[in-house]
Design a protein around this motif. Structure first.
Motif, mmCIF file in Angstrom:
data_model
loop_
_atom_site.group_PDB
_atom_site.id
_atom_site.type_symbol
_atom_site.label_atom_id
_atom_site.label_comp_id
_atom_site.label_asym_id
_atom_site.label_seq_id
_atom_site.Cartn_x
_atom_site.Cartn_y
_atom_site.Cartn_z
ATOM 1 N N SER A 9 48.765 31.135 29.972
ATOM 2 C CA SER A 9 47.716 30.922 28.980
ATOM 3 C C SER A 9 46.430 31.557 29.489
ATOM 4 O O SER A 9 46.227 31.683 30.692
ATOM 5 N N ALA A 10 45.583 31.961 28.538
ATOM 6 C CA ALA A 10 44.308 32.579 28.894
ATOM 7 C C ALA A 10 43.285 32.228 27.828
ATOM 8 O O ALA A 10 43.466 32.552 26.658
ATOM 9 N N GLU A 11 42.228 31.544 28.256
ATOM 10 C CA GLU A 11 41.137 31.220 27.340
ATOM 11 C C GLU A 11 39.902 30.828 28.132
ATOM 12 O O GLU A 11 39.995 30.358 29.264
ATOM 13 N N GLY A 13 37.699 32.494 29.712
ATOM 14 C CA GLY A 13 37.498 33.154 30.988
ATOM 15 C C GLY A 13 38.400 32.682 32.109
ATOM 16 O O GLY A 13 38.221 33.067 33.252
ATOM 17 N N GLN A 14 39.354 31.828 31.796
ATOM 18 C CA GLN A 14 40.297 31.297 32.775
ATOM 19 C C GLN A 14 41.718 31.650 32.354
ATOM 20 O O GLN A 14 42.003 31.802 31.166
ATOM 21 N N ALA A 15 42.599 31.790 33.321
ATOM 22 C CA ALA A 15 44.010 32.053 33.036
ATOM 23 C C ALA A 15 44.857 31.136 33.895
ATOM 24 O O ALA A 15 44.565 30.925 35.069
ATOM 25 N N GLN A 16 45.890 30.570 33.290
ATOM 26 C CA GLN A 16 46.865 29.807 34.056
ATOM 27 C C GLN A 16 48.010 30.751 34.379
ATOM 28 O O GLN A 16 48.574 31.384 33.488
ATOM 29 N N ILE A 41 51.686 26.503 39.291
ATOM 30 C CA ILE A 41 50.777 26.948 38.241
ATOM 31 C C ILE A 41 49.368 26.848 38.808
ATOM 32 O O ILE A 41 48.962 25.805 39.314
ATOM 33 N N VAL A 42 48.647 27.967 38.756
ATOM 34 C CA VAL A 42 47.307 28.043 39.314
ATOM 35 C C VAL A 42 46.357 28.513 38.220
ATOM 36 O O VAL A 42 46.677 29.438 37.474
ATOM 37 N N THR A 43 45.191 27.891 38.124
ATOM 38 C CA THR A 43 44.160 28.325 37.196
ATOM 39 C C THR A 43 43.203 29.235 37.945
ATOM 40 O O THR A 43 42.662 28.857 38.982
ATOM 41 N N ILE A 48 40.199 40.209 34.792
ATOM 42 C CA ILE A 48 40.781 41.473 34.320
ATOM 43 C C ILE A 48 41.373 41.334 32.917
ATOM 44 O O ILE A 48 42.193 42.133 32.508
ATOM 45 N N GLU A 49 40.936 40.298 32.200
ATOM 46 C CA GLU A 49 41.325 40.087 30.818
ATOM 47 C C GLU A 49 42.839 40.075 30.626
ATOM 48 O O GLU A 49 43.379 40.696 29.710
ATOM 49 N N ALA A 50 43.517 39.352 31.482
ATOM 50 C CA ALA A 50 44.966 39.198 31.357
ATOM 51 C C ALA A 50 45.268 38.331 30.135
ATOM 52 O O ALA A 50 44.480 37.471 29.761
#
Length: 154
Positions: A9-11, A13-16, A41-43, A48-50
């Motif tokens: 997931s990505a929202e 400015g953070q990505a899991q 699972i790491v936040t 890099i806008e994954a």
């Protein structure tokens, strides 16, 4: 240290990112393991806008990893030893009738526990420091009816 994981997931400015556990990170504990003990699972900050489904390469600087390991393992060990020596030499005479080894063991464990408490209290501040954070360094876009592309952080 470089590891590859998949963005789930990505929202905001953070990505899991989901990682398969490797031998390199077997006992680190710097991130949250899933129930089966083989996945994590790491936040992370999404620099890099994954997007969900992308494969990303993350990195932690070697110096930061070594410092984190020293904080988590070496400092409590040194405090355990120092507490045992202090208990044997300085505290045991104050407790007449109690075996000096027992006093040494109790004081060593107590000082080690205080060390772990100190680390626990400092953890939020340490976690914000860049040298202890994983950072995304490249992304392999998930194929969506087009050729896969790779984006590297420069």
């Amino acid at each position: 240290m470089l590891e590859t994981g998949q963005v789930i997931s990505a929202e905001n400015g953070q990505a899991q990112v989901h990682f398969k556990r490797t031998s390199a990170c077997e006992r680190c504990g710097a991130c949250g393991m899933l129930a089966n003990g083989q996945d994590m699972i790491v936040t992370l900050e999404n620099t890099i806008e994954a997007r969900p489904g992308d494969q990303v390469v993350v990195q932690m600087q070697t110096q930061g990893m070594l410092q984190a390991s020293a904080i988590a393992y070496v400092i409590p060990l040194l405090l355990l030893i120092a507490g045992a020596v202090l208990g044997k030499l300085a505290l045991a005479p104050l407790f007449a009738g109690v075996e000096s080894d027992v006093v040494a063991a109790i004081s060593g464990i107590a000082l080690c526990a205080l060390g772990f408490l100190g680390i626990h209290l400092l953890e939020p501040r340490l976690r914000r420091q860049k040298r202890f954070q994983l950072q995304m360094v490249s992304v392999h876009r998930a194929a969506q009816g087009r050729e896969e592309e790779q984006i590297d952080k420069e």
